[in-house]
Design a protein around this motif. Sequence first.
Motif, PDB file in Angstrom:
ATOM      1  N   ALA A   1       0.841  -1.196   0.000  1.00  0.00           N
ATOM      2  CA  ALA A   1       0.000   0.000   0.000  1.00  0.00           C
ATOM      3  C   ALA A   1       0.877   1.247   0.000  1.00  0.00           C
ATOM      4  O   ALA A   1       0.617   2.207  -0.751  1.00  0.00           O
ATOM      5  CB  ALA A   1      -0.920   0.001   1.214  1.00  0.00           C
ATOM      6  N   TYR A   2       1.912   1.237   0.812  1.00  0.00           N
ATOM      7  CA  TYR A   2       2.856   2.351   0.882  1.00  0.00           C
ATOM      8  C   TYR A   2       3.531   2.567  -0.472  1.00  0.00           C
ATOM      9  O   TYR A   2       3.616   3.699  -0.974  1.00  0.00           O
ATOM     10  CB  TYR A   2       3.893   2.050   1.962  1.00  0.00           C
ATOM     11  CG  TYR A   2       4.932   3.117   2.176  1.00  0.00           C
ATOM     12  CD1 TYR A   2       4.716   4.152   3.077  1.00  0.00           C
ATOM     13  CD2 TYR A   2       6.149   3.079   1.495  1.00  0.00           C
ATOM     14  CE1 TYR A   2       5.680   5.137   3.284  1.00  0.00           C
ATOM     15  CE2 TYR A   2       7.118   4.047   1.699  1.00  0.00           C
ATOM     16  CZ  TYR A   2       6.881   5.069   2.597  1.00  0.00           C
ATOM     17  OH  TYR A   2       7.845   6.035   2.803  1.00  0.00           O
ATOM     18  N   THR A   3       3.990   1.487  -1.080  1.00  0.00           N
ATOM     19  CA  THR A   3       4.696   1.584  -2.361  1.00  0.00           C
ATOM     20  C   THR A   3       3.805   2.167  -3.447  1.00  0.00           C
ATOM     21  O   THR A   3       4.233   3.048  -4.216  1.00  0.00           O
ATOM     22  CB  THR A   3       5.197   0.196  -2.787  1.00  0.00           C
ATOM     23  OG1 THR A   3       6.113  -0.297  -1.793  1.00  0.00           O
ATOM     24  CG2 THR A   3       5.899   0.252  -4.134  1.00  0.00           C
ATOM     25  N   GLU A   4       2.560   1.677  -3.535  1.00  0.00           N
ATOM     26  CA  GLU A   4       1.657   2.167  -4.576  1.00  0.00           C
ATOM     27  C   GLU A   4       1.292   3.628  -4.347  1.00  0.00           C
ATOM     28  O   GLU A   4       1.270   4.434  -5.288  1.00  0.00           O
ATOM     29  CB  GLU A   4       0.394   1.303  -4.620  1.00  0.00           C
ATOM     30  CG  GLU A   4       0.627  -0.121  -5.089  1.00  0.00           C
ATOM     31  CD  GLU A   4       1.160  -0.193  -6.501  1.00  0.00           C
ATOM     32  OE1 GLU A   4       0.760   0.624  -7.348  1.00  0.00           O
ATOM     33  OE2 GLU A   4       1.997  -1.086  -6.763  1.00  0.00           O
ATOM     34  N   ALA A   5       0.986   3.994  -3.131  1.00  0.00           N
ATOM     35  CA  ALA A   5       0.589   5.373  -2.856  1.00  0.00           C
ATOM     36  C   ALA A   5       1.753   6.342  -3.074  1.00  0.00           C
ATOM     37  O   ALA A   5       1.555   7.477  -3.537  1.00  0.00           O
ATOM     38  CB  ALA A   5       0.057   5.490  -1.429  1.00  0.00           C
ATOM     39  N   LYS A   6       2.973   5.901  -2.769  1.00  0.00           N
ATOM     40  CA  LYS A   6       4.147   6.756  -2.983  1.00  0.00           C
ATOM     41  C   LYS A   6       4.363   7.061  -4.457  1.00  0.00           C
ATOM     42  O   LYS A   6       4.951   8.093  -4.812  1.00  0.00           O
ATOM     43  CB  LYS A   6       5.390   6.082  -2.407  1.00  0.00           C
ATOM     44  CG  LYS A   6       5.483   6.116  -0.902  1.00  0.00           C
ATOM     45  CD  LYS A   6       5.948   7.463  -0.371  1.00  0.00           C
ATOM     46  CE  LYS A   6       7.441   7.623  -0.487  1.00  0.00           C
ATOM     47  NZ  LYS A   6       7.913   8.893   0.148  1.00  0.00           N
ATOM     48  N   LYS A   7       3.902   6.163  -5.339  1.00  0.00           N
ATOM     49  CA  LYS A   7       3.994   6.443  -6.774  1.00  0.00           C
ATOM     50  C   LYS A   7       3.233   7.713  -7.131  1.00  0.00           C
ATOM     51  O   LYS A   7       3.576   8.403  -8.107  1.00  0.00           O
ATOM     52  CB  LYS A   7       3.435   5.272  -7.576  1.00  0.00           C
ATOM     53  CG  LYS A   7       4.244   3.984  -7.500  1.00  0.00           C
ATOM     54  CD  LYS A   7       3.563   2.879  -8.296  1.00  0.00           C
ATOM     55  CE  LYS A   7       4.297   1.560  -8.196  1.00  0.00           C
ATOM     56  NZ  LYS A   7       3.601   0.461  -8.931  1.00  0.00           N
ATOM     57  N   LEU A   8       2.223   8.030  -6.359  1.00  0.00           N
ATOM     58  CA  LEU A   8       1.414   9.215  -6.616  1.00  0.00           C
ATOM     59  C   LEU A   8       1.938  10.436  -5.870  1.00  0.00           C
ATOM     60  O   LEU A   8       2.043  11.517  -6.448  1.00  0.00           O
ATOM     61  CB  LEU A   8      -0.041   8.952  -6.216  1.00  0.00           C
ATOM     62  CG  LEU A   8      -0.735   7.830  -6.980  1.00  0.00           C
ATOM     63  CD1 LEU A   8      -2.087   7.507  -6.358  1.00  0.00           C
ATOM     64  CD2 LEU A   8      -0.920   8.198  -8.448  1.00  0.00           C
TER      65      LEU A   8
ATOM     66  N   TYR B   1      -1.937  10.393   0.102  1.00  0.00           N
ATOM     67  CA  TYR B   1      -1.145  10.925   1.214  1.00  0.00           C
ATOM     68  C   TYR B   1      -1.539  10.259   2.530  1.00  0.00           C
ATOM     69  O   TYR B   1      -0.678   9.923   3.357  1.00  0.00           O
ATOM     70  CB  TYR B   1      -1.329  12.442   1.309  1.00  0.00           C
ATOM     71  CG  TYR B   1      -0.593  13.209   0.247  1.00  0.00           C
ATOM     72  CD1 TYR B   1       0.670  13.744   0.492  1.00  0.00           C
ATOM     73  CD2 TYR B   1      -1.148  13.407  -1.015  1.00  0.00           C
ATOM     74  CE1 TYR B   1       1.362  14.454  -0.481  1.00  0.00           C
ATOM     75  CE2 TYR B   1      -0.470  14.108  -2.002  1.00  0.00           C
ATOM     76  CZ  TYR B   1       0.782  14.632  -1.730  1.00  0.00           C
ATOM     77  OH  TYR B   1       1.462  15.327  -2.702  1.00  0.00           O
ATOM     78  N   TYR B   2      -2.840  10.063   2.733  1.00  0.00           N
ATOM     79  CA  TYR B   2      -3.291   9.406   3.957  1.00  0.00           C
ATOM     80  C   TYR B   2      -2.814   7.955   4.017  1.00  0.00           C
ATOM     81  O   TYR B   2      -2.452   7.459   5.087  1.00  0.00           O
ATOM     82  CB  TYR B   2      -4.820   9.437   4.039  1.00  0.00           C
ATOM     83  CG  TYR B   2      -5.417  10.820   4.178  1.00  0.00           C
ATOM     84  CD1 TYR B   2      -4.670  11.892   4.659  1.00  0.00           C
ATOM     85  CD2 TYR B   2      -6.738  11.066   3.826  1.00  0.00           C
ATOM     86  CE1 TYR B   2      -5.218  13.155   4.783  1.00  0.00           C
ATOM     87  CE2 TYR B   2      -7.300  12.325   3.949  1.00  0.00           C
ATOM     88  CZ  TYR B   2      -6.542  13.365   4.422  1.00  0.00           C
ATOM     89  OH  TYR B   2      -7.087  14.619   4.540  1.00  0.00           O
ATOM     90  N   ILE B   3      -2.818   7.273   2.874  1.00  0.00           N
ATOM     91  CA  ILE B   3      -2.376   5.880   2.849  1.00  0.00           C
ATOM     92  C   ILE B   3      -0.881   5.784   3.123  1.00  0.00           C
ATOM     93  O   ILE B   3      -0.434   4.916   3.902  1.00  0.00           O
ATOM     94  CB  ILE B   3      -2.738   5.222   1.506  1.00  0.00           C
ATOM     95  CG1 ILE B   3      -4.255   5.021   1.411  1.00  0.00           C
ATOM     96  CG2 ILE B   3      -2.009   3.887   1.337  1.00  0.00           C
ATOM     97  CD1 ILE B   3      -4.737   4.515   0.066  1.00  0.00           C
ATOM     98  N   VAL B   4      -0.094   6.656   2.511  1.00  0.00           N
ATOM     99  CA  VAL B   4       1.351   6.673   2.795  1.00  0.00           C
ATOM    100  C   VAL B   4       1.578   6.881   4.286  1.00  0.00           C
ATOM    101  O   VAL B   4       2.392   6.185   4.922  1.00  0.00           O
ATOM    102  CB  VAL B   4       2.057   7.770   1.980  1.00  0.00           C
ATOM    103  CG1 VAL B   4       3.489   7.956   2.471  1.00  0.00           C
ATOM    104  CG2 VAL B   4       2.078   7.416   0.500  1.00  0.00           C
ATOM    105  N   SER B   5       0.848   7.824   4.847  1.00  0.00           N
ATOM    106  CA  SER B   5       1.009   8.139   6.262  1.00  0.00           C
ATOM    107  C   SER B   5       0.614   6.958   7.149  1.00  0.00           C
ATOM    108  O   SER B   5       1.381   6.544   8.027  1.00  0.00           O
ATOM    109  CB  SER B   5       0.156   9.360   6.616  1.00  0.00           C
ATOM    110  OG  SER B   5       0.187   9.628   7.995  1.00  0.00           O
ATOM    111  N   GLU B   6      -0.566   6.405   6.924  1.00  0.00           N
ATOM    112  CA  GLU B   6      -1.049   5.319   7.782  1.00  0.00           C
ATOM    113  C   GLU B   6      -0.220   4.052   7.611  1.00  0.00           C
ATOM    114  O   GLU B   6       0.056   3.343   8.582  1.00  0.00           O
ATOM    115  CB  GLU B   6      -2.520   5.031   7.501  1.00  0.00           C
ATOM    116  CG  GLU B   6      -3.129   4.028   8.458  1.00  0.00           C
ATOM    117  CD  GLU B   6      -4.575   3.681   8.145  1.00  0.00           C
ATOM    118  OE1 GLU B   6      -5.117   2.765   8.806  1.00  0.00           O
ATOM    119  OE2 GLU B   6      -5.167   4.302   7.236  1.00  0.00           O
ATOM    120  N   ALA B   7       0.158   3.756   6.372  1.00  0.00           N
ATOM    121  CA  ALA B   7       0.999   2.575   6.142  1.00  0.00           C
ATOM    122  C   ALA B   7       2.331   2.731   6.862  1.00  0.00           C
ATOM    123  O   ALA B   7       2.840   1.780   7.480  1.00  0.00           O
ATOM    124  CB  ALA B   7       1.209   2.364   4.650  1.00  0.00           C
TER     125      ALA B   7
END
Length: 535
Positions: free
Chosen positions: A270-277, A421-427
């Motif tokens: 989840a972190y990896t995918e969201a960081k792509k954005l 951004y929320y997913i990067v943070s929570e992950a």
Amino acid sequence: MKLKRTIYTALAAATLLLMGSCSDWLNYTPKDKQSEEQQFATKSGIYAAVNGIYNQMSNSSLYGKNLSYEFIDILGQRYEVNQTDETSYAKYCRALVDYDYNQEGVQSTISAIWSKAYQTIMNVNVVLKNLDADQAADGRHVLPESEYRMLRGEMLACRAMLHFDMLRLFGPVFSRHPEYQAIPYNESTDTKILPILTGSDVLNNYILRDIREAQELLADTDPVITYGPRAEYADDDDNSQRYRQLRLNYYAVTLLAARAYMWGCDYQNAYTEAKKLTDDPKVKKYFPAVDAGTLLGNTTTPDRMFSTECLFGFYNDDRGLIFQYHFDQDNAGRSLLVPRAGYIDEILFAGTDVGDYRYQSQWENGTTLDGDATKRFVKFKDISDENRDVASGSTSDENEILKAQKFYGTFCSAMKLTEAYYIVSEAAYHIGGVFDPWMPLNDMRVRRGLPYLDPSYDYEDLLTKEYIREFMGEGQVFFYFKRLNKAFDNEYNGQKKIEIAIMPPFIFSNKENVTEEQKEARYTLPLPKSETDNR
């Protein structure tokens, strides 16, 4: 599952959808039936079928109402609702607390969501079958390979997204019981009964499979990567590959991947995918933060939906009626949706957070059902009730204003960059170690006109409030609470506690008599009778 396969098309709409204005892109009414062979014999026919899928997804049974501002947000206890005459809204609220989704008004809505989702999935499968047949045919293909790959990627993403939201609604709380039975996964055009799969199986072996293939197909064919959303009409150009915000484009599918991995508690992916954005300079360029200068104090073209940050959405020419019929106490009547008194000012945006762009642009003074002061939700409010269409003879500046009013007054968000951004943070919070959960969360606070906060603050409380602030009216708050099996206590609940002898309290909290199992049961909707009766 018994699903009737039907493809609807509009003979005259096919060309209009490709060559007409952007407001026609998703909004047409099917009027006729054609054979599949006729439908997919031309490029315009193929695109009309694809557009029909998006049109069905924006239907009121799905993201046009039930899975955005109404059923799913009422179920998530976002608002007070009329209790005097057993309205459907009252039943929605009570269903979560009473474990009773079988009341007539609730069951009919659940059935409508399920039926429309799986009807749309069946139509997606028909489109996919014919796209593949076109590429496999000998001789001339209707579509060039790049467009075939793009459309196939979009359709796989549509199928994954619809199944994913059925999983989130009807499946178990994944973090507790991924092995529990959930939903069927339909990848066929045949009418047949499909097995009910476990939550783990349907997510990991089907939904994520389709998402990954969609990403691969769109990565080298989606114009959004090179040109951005291209949200403008070109008289002398092929508009079939424009308006990428209205399609499940590459960036939207990447967010869908991050969302699905989060649901499966796979925080690293989840972190990896969201960081792509969050880390992609093209995304920052193409989907910039809403501009405070054109948002606050702007009564002409305010972008209350924060559309510049939306990765995927749709047009609703009647968006203003959503506000009028549901959030405006002067017109809504028994259908009025308002938060309890004091909730917005004293809880959600307490203290210095009243400077939040969302507070300033999406909330206005209003009254509760009892006449007490509260805030009313104006995200869907019409921008201008007059001159919505560009009038002949207008100046170029006036035309641009009216075009902007048309866009900002009709666009509805389905997926927003904020969530990445929320997913990067929570992950990062779950992974720990060198991963910093505060930086992406603070980055979003700055985009909303708020100051940075240090780690002395309660992270989980802050993230929860961020989800509520950002996704009111967009259907994601209920899913956030379900994913965490989190109680709707007084702190986060937009509805006041009602204690009547014949009616249990609407709000449940982490009291000793509310177990994790009870909370999980409240979040798991039963499969509709139309599904279970066929087994």
